[in-house]
Every structure is written in C-alpha cells, then in structure tokens.
Design a protein around this motif. Structure first.
Motif, PDB file in Angstrom:
ATOM      1  N   LEU A  47      -8.425  -0.498  14.291  1.00 25.48           N
ATOM      2  CA  LEU A  47      -9.462   0.463  13.888  1.00 25.48           C
ATOM      3  C   LEU A  47      -9.370   0.764  12.398  1.00 25.48           C
ATOM      4  N   MET A  48      -8.163   0.859  11.881  1.00 24.89           N
ATOM      5  CA  MET A  48      -7.966   1.107  10.453  1.00 24.89           C
ATOM      6  C   MET A  48      -8.566  -0.016   9.612  1.00 24.89           C
ATOM      7  N   ASN A  49      -8.287  -1.247  10.009  1.00 22.58           N
ATOM      8  CA  ASN A  49      -8.790  -2.396   9.250  1.00 22.58           C
ATOM      9  C   ASN A  49     -10.305  -2.519   9.345  1.00 22.58           C
ATOM     10  N   PRO A 100       0.789  -1.249   0.000  1.00 23.71           N
ATOM     11  CA  PRO A 100       0.000   0.000   0.000  1.00 23.71           C
ATOM     12  C   PRO A 100       0.811   1.283   0.000  1.00 23.71           C
ATOM     13  N   ALA A 101       2.071   1.224   0.462  1.00 22.73           N
ATOM     14  CA  ALA A 101       2.914   2.423   0.555  1.00 22.73           C
ATOM     15  C   ALA A 101       2.171   3.532   1.312  1.00 22.73           C
ATOM     16  N   THR A 139      -3.017  -4.125  -0.296  1.00 23.43           N
ATOM     17  CA  THR A 139      -4.231  -3.449  -0.746  1.00 23.43           C
ATOM     18  C   THR A 139      -4.341  -3.626  -2.255  1.00 23.43           C
ATOM     19  N   THR A 140      -5.339  -2.991  -2.844  1.00 25.63           N
ATOM     20  CA  THR A 140      -5.515  -2.986  -4.302  1.00 25.63           C
ATOM     21  C   THR A 140      -5.845  -1.566  -4.750  1.00 25.63           C
ATOM     22  N   ASN A 176     -10.059  -6.228   0.199  1.00 31.12           N
ATOM     23  CA  ASN A 176      -8.735  -6.787  -0.099  1.00 31.12           C
ATOM     24  C   ASN A 176      -7.621  -5.900   0.436  1.00 31.12           C
ATOM     25  N   THR A 177      -7.875  -5.316   1.591  1.00 32.66           N
ATOM     26  CA  THR A 177      -6.909  -4.410   2.221  1.00 32.66           C
ATOM     27  C   THR A 177      -6.623  -4.854   3.639  1.00 32.66           C
TER      28      THR A 177
END
Length: 427
Positions: free
Chosen positions: A140-142, A58-59, A168-169, A152-153
């Motif tokens: 929390l982010m997920n 994801p950078a 991620t995509t 898909n992240t």
C-alpha cells in the motif's frame, strides 16, 4: 492563431522535459548538506535543490508515508482501539515508545507516538492494524508513493530501518512531504511540541516530546522556527541523518528536505541547521507577485454577426499572483502565451464568457494558468443573422439539389401545360 498554438505546444513540451527548478539569485549558506531541496507546495515547484534525484536510503522519511496511510485509514475513527501484539514487539527495534504486550491504545495515540515520538513500535502497530501483514502494508505504501509521483521510491518496511532494497530521492521525499503538509490532521500532530498520552491498561500517563528540533525546543532551542509545522526527522547507519520540515508563513507552505548528512550526533544537529537555513532562505528569497489583473487586455477575438463591432477583448478571469524569486523581472522573465477555444465567437456574446486560457512560464516551467474571458457584451445584428441564414441555406449542397429538382419539375410542368394547350387549339 496557428503560430500562437504552435509556440504554446513547444512551451508545454519544454516544460515537460526540463527540470522545474526555479533559482533565486542568492544561494542558501548550508554547512554540510549535499542532498537537499526547498520545495513550494502551492505550485509543486522546486525552489532550490542539489542532487535531488540521487538514489538514497530513505531512513525515517519512510514514516511520513506510514503516517499518511494511517491518517487516511483512520479518518473519522481516531478513537479506534488497537492492542499491541507480540508481532509488533518482535519487529520493532531502534527508537521505541515502549508499548507493552497486550496494551490497548487508540489510533490517535499511536499516530502521536509515530509522528511526535518517531516510534518504530507505533509504526508497526498501525501497519498491522490496517493490513493483514507487513508486506501488504508495504505494498500500500508503494502504491501511494507511485500515485503521488514518487517514481524513484521503493519501501520495504514502515519504519525506514536500513534495507538493501529500499530507496528514495530527495525530490520524491519532497513530493510526499508536500502531500502530508496539506493534511491538517498531519500538521496538527507534527507541530505538537509535547504530547501527553493518557494512562492505559498497562501503563501510567506518559509524555512524548517531539524529536524534531525545528518544531520543538524541548531539547534544543537553536533550530526552532515558530512557523514550522512538521514533519519528520531520524537517522540510520546507511541513510545518515535526515530532516524533513514543513512550514506555513504568510499563507505560503514550503517544505525543506535534507538527507544523508553524516552519521554522528553532531551531524544530527547539522541536518537541523541546514534544514532551517533552507526554510528561512525560501521565505526570504521568494514572494507572491501580482503578474496579471482582470483589467489587463490579453488579446482580441473576432465576433461575427455583431451590430457595431467585429472584435471583443479578452481579459484574465481573475488576478494572477505567482510565487517568484525577489529578483525576478516580471515583464521580461515571465513568458505569456495563450490558446483560444475557437477562432471566433458569434454574437450575441455576454461579458465574462470563457474563450481561452493563458499559460505563464518562468525559466521554462509552467508557473500559472488563468481563464481568458470576454470583456463586455456584444449585441447581435438581426439583419446580419438573416443574411447569414440565407447564405447558409442557399450554400447548402442538399438545398441546391432540392432547388434544382423543384425548378426542373416546374419547367416540366410548364412545358407539359403548354403542349396540352397547343393540342387543344389545333382540335
């Protein structure tokens, strides 16, 4: 009616299983990007994409989610004061704002440091001010990513620093970016060319320049777009150069995502060039088209117990505009289907009563939905109402049973009365 509903369900099924990507006739001329998309936030529609579901590192696109959570958490309390801890300094590497141990800054200043300056120390300071640990914040982010449909992240840190477990995509980044682009607080910060941060207890006033060349021409003017509003840029060894751009033009919000473009400084500008090309292509190739008006008769629905008619016309409840490619054939390319709420209406009926919905599809993707409402008033017939009431009354099973019992009782009473009179005469 059943046939129409059947086709409606088939189209809904197709819209669910087929990719919702709409292609205009002319393709964008990109230099190097292989993982990219152009996305319309108004209809959540993929306008153009390549390898959008390929799993990538994801950078710095991770910081979009970090900023979303921080903006939502500190909404209405942006002046909250946060002290930079040793843990923040130990965790943060790479691009930094260079906060000092014990420095006191506000949540707003940290958000500018994160979004405008791309600072990893700002990301960790915000994360640890919201959650008790980095792991808790990442959780929390997920959760937020899943809620936004980014299936898909998976995040492992709030900065996007390379991690074997993070992925991620392009499509997921577009969904998350579309959410951020709708947040006024986010775009206000991300569209800022330069931010001057006031003096703190441990630092003089400092100016942070936006590192997104499409939003700011502080460094380079070649990639600048006057209508761009953000969002994010960055590079890691495994994630390559990434650029996520949001823009607002003529009331339309689009997002362009370019990921994994090389690892060199030259590739950095290529990512900006391709993101700018995608954004310009989206606005040049697509436009709003009026496909339905409130005067268009869609269908008729039967009306019972009416005085002078047995049908009423249904019209769209409002004009319908769709964001479509310039070369779209409105008459032939738009599939229109409708579903009624009932097989018929009963008079009296008022104009404007909702009686169904029309769904519009383009290339197997749902692109619009509108209420169907009655065109005019329909008066009821008093005589027909009485007749209907009588039919309903006498056709009711319990009514027939009660009537039969009453008749039998009356007959029995007559026979009994006649018998008693006969006996009296004989006497």
């Amino acid at each position: 009616m059943k046939q129409k509903i059947g086709w409606f369900l088939v189209l809904v099924f197709l819209a669910g299983v087929l990719p919702c990507t709409v292609f205009a006739g002319e393709e964008p001329d990109l230099k190097e990007a292989r993982f990219f998309c152009a996305y319309n936030t108004d209809y959540d529609t993929m306008l153009y994409a390549q390898n959008e579901d390929k799993v990538l590192y994801p950078a710095s696109t991770v910081k979009i989610m970090t900023a979303i959570l921080a903006l939502e958490y500190y909404q209405g309390k942006m002046d909250s004061r946060i002290t930079i801890s040793q843990e923040v300094l130990d965790l943060a590497g790479g691009t930094l704002i260079a906060y000092k141990l014990g420095e006191v800054v506000t949540a707003e200043e940290l958000l500018y440091g994160l979004i405008v300056g791309n600072g990893n120390d700002a990301a960790y300071a915000l994360a640890l001010s919201i959650a008790s640990s980095v792991d808790e914040f990442v959780s929390l982010m997920n959760q937020k990513a899943e809620a936004l449909g980014a299936k898909n992240t998976h995040y492992t840190n709030p900065t996007g620093v390379d991690d074997n477990s993070a992925y991620t995509t392009v499509a997921d980044v577009a969904r998350i970016a579309a959410y951020a682009a709708k947040m006024k607080a986010y775009t206000t910060i991300s569209s800022c060319e330069k931010y001057t941060m006031g003096a703190t207890n441990m630092s003089e006033e400092r100016t942070i320049a936006n590192k997104n060349y499409i939003v700011s021409n502080s460094y380079v003017s070649t990639y600048y777009l006057s209508y761009a509003t953000g969002l994010n840029t960055g590079m890691t060894v495994r994630g390559g150069n990434c650029c996520v751009v949001s823009a607002l033009k003529d009331g339309i919000t689009n997002v362009a995502v370019v990921m994994n473009v090389g690892r060199t400084e030259g590739a950095k500008t290529t990512a900006f060039a391709d993101a700018k090309t995608l954004m310009q292509w989206a606005y040049n190739q697509y436009q709003y088209e009026k496909v339905l008006t409130t005067a268009d008769i869609v269908c008729e629905i039967p009306v019972s117990l009416a005085r002078s008619t047995d049908h009423v016309a249904l019209l769209p409840g409002e004009d319908v505009y769709l964001y479509l490619p310039n070369d779209a054939d409105i008459e032939n390319d738009i599939v229109r289907t409708y579903e009624l709420t009932a097989d018929s209406l009963t008079a009296p009926v008022e104009a404007g009563v909702e009686a169904g919905q029309m769904v519009l599809y383009y290339q197997n993707a749902e692109v619009g939905r509108v209420r169907l409402v009655t065109k005019n008033d329909v008066e009821g017939s008093f005589g027909l109402k009485i007749g209907a009431w009588l039919r309903a009354f006498f056709c009711n099973l319990w009514t027939l049973v009660i009537a039969a019992i009453v008749i039998m009782v009356v007959i029995a009473w007559i026979l009994l009365t006649a018998y008693q009179r006969g006996r009296r005469k004989k006497r």
